[in-house]
Design a protein around this motif. Structure first.
Motif, short mmCIF file in Angstrom:
data_model
loop_
_atom_site.label_atom_id
_atom_site.label_comp_id
_atom_site.label_asym_id
_atom_site.label_seq_id
_atom_site.Cartn_x
_atom_site.Cartn_y
_atom_site.Cartn_z
N LEU A 1 0.81 -1.21 0.00
CA LEU A 1 0.00 0.00 0.00
C LEU A 1 0.85 1.26 0.00
N LEU B 1 1.94 2.76 -3.44
CA LEU B 1 0.95 3.16 -4.43
C LEU B 1 0.93 4.66 -4.64
N THR C 1 -4.10 4.34 -5.02
CA THR C 1 -4.69 4.18 -3.68
C THR C 1 -6.20 4.38 -3.74
#
Length: 255
Positions: free
Chosen positions: A120, A123, A128
């Motif tokens: 994550l 990104l 996202t």
């Protein structure tokens, strides 16, 4: 033609904290298959109103009506993840108990299937937001609630995300409540605009709202600039009251 299903309706909803009225007697309705965009300047009470609509905070007066058993997919304004936490997109989306096939299907719907194994933290802003939108879709929602869905996304990415949201509402037949402080692009991808500044200043079809004195007073020169950018491509026309007419042969689209 049958009336559209009402998914969510707020009547004279007020939120008061201490001696401050954050939202004052707001009315708002979202139907199935409709995009309703809540606009207003920073601090206008947009997120407060939406949190009250979702039952995440209490309201002090008014009435809130939901379709029984309504499934809501919520996309928050920001994602706060500890940067030291190694969390892939797959693990993040599985936290709610979703199976891998549902996760890959949701990512494919948002054009983010290639991000499944990405961390994550790596990104981009647009990536996202697409992952967060996929997370909202995992609930198979009847209502999508999207709080500033293009935050941190460049202009080209914003246009692509709004187009995707428009496609999803047709594909799923869901209603969409979209919160934004931006004016451009939003107007071309919505059916109803609700202008909020503590209270509802005006609401209606974009072609009505953009000429409303309350809207022009609130946004000033920004409003005038963005009216010029507004184009609403649709397969229906509106009469003087804003009612829809799907036989539009004698009604050219708004420009």
């Amino acid at each position: 033609m049958s009336e559209p299903t009402t998914l969510l309706q707020a009547k004279q909803l007020s939120v008061i904290r201490g001696n401050r009225t954050l939202v004052d007697r707001a009315d708002l309705t979202v139907h199935a298959g409709e995009i309703v965009t809540l606009i207003g300047p920073n601090g206008a009470g947009k997120t407060t109103l939406v949190r009250a609509l979702l039952g995440l905070m209490s309201f002090n007066s008014g009435e809130l009506v939901q379709q029984p058993g309504l499934r809501i997919g919520y996309m928050p304004q920001k994602l706060h993840i500890d940067p030291s936490l190694p969390l892939t997109v797959k693990r993040f989306l599985a936290l709610g108990g979703s199976k891998l096939n549902a996760i890959t299907d949701a990512l494919s719907r948002t054009g983010a299937h290639h991000l499944l194994e990405q961390h994550l933290q790596a990104l981009s802003g647009g990536e996202t937001q697409r992952v967060l939108l996929a997370r909202a879709l995992l609930r198979n929602p009847q209502l999508l609630v999207l709080d500033e869905p293009v935050q941190g996304v460049d202009v080209a990415g914003q246009a692509a995300l709004y187009t995707l949201i428009n496609e999803l509402r047709h594909e799923l037949g869901c209603g969409v409540l979209l919160i934004s402080h931006d004016l451009h692009l939003v107007m071309a991808n919505t059916d109803t605009v609700v202008c909020l500044n503590g209270h509802v200043c005006c609401q209606g079809h974009p072609s009505q709202v953009t000429v409303d004195p309350a809207y022009l007073e609130l946004f000033g020169h920004r409003a005038e600039a963005h009216i010029a950018l507004y184009t609403h491509h649709h397969d229906h026309a509106h009469d003087e009251c804003g009612e829809l007419h799907h036989d539009h042969k004698d009604h050219p689209p708004h420009a």
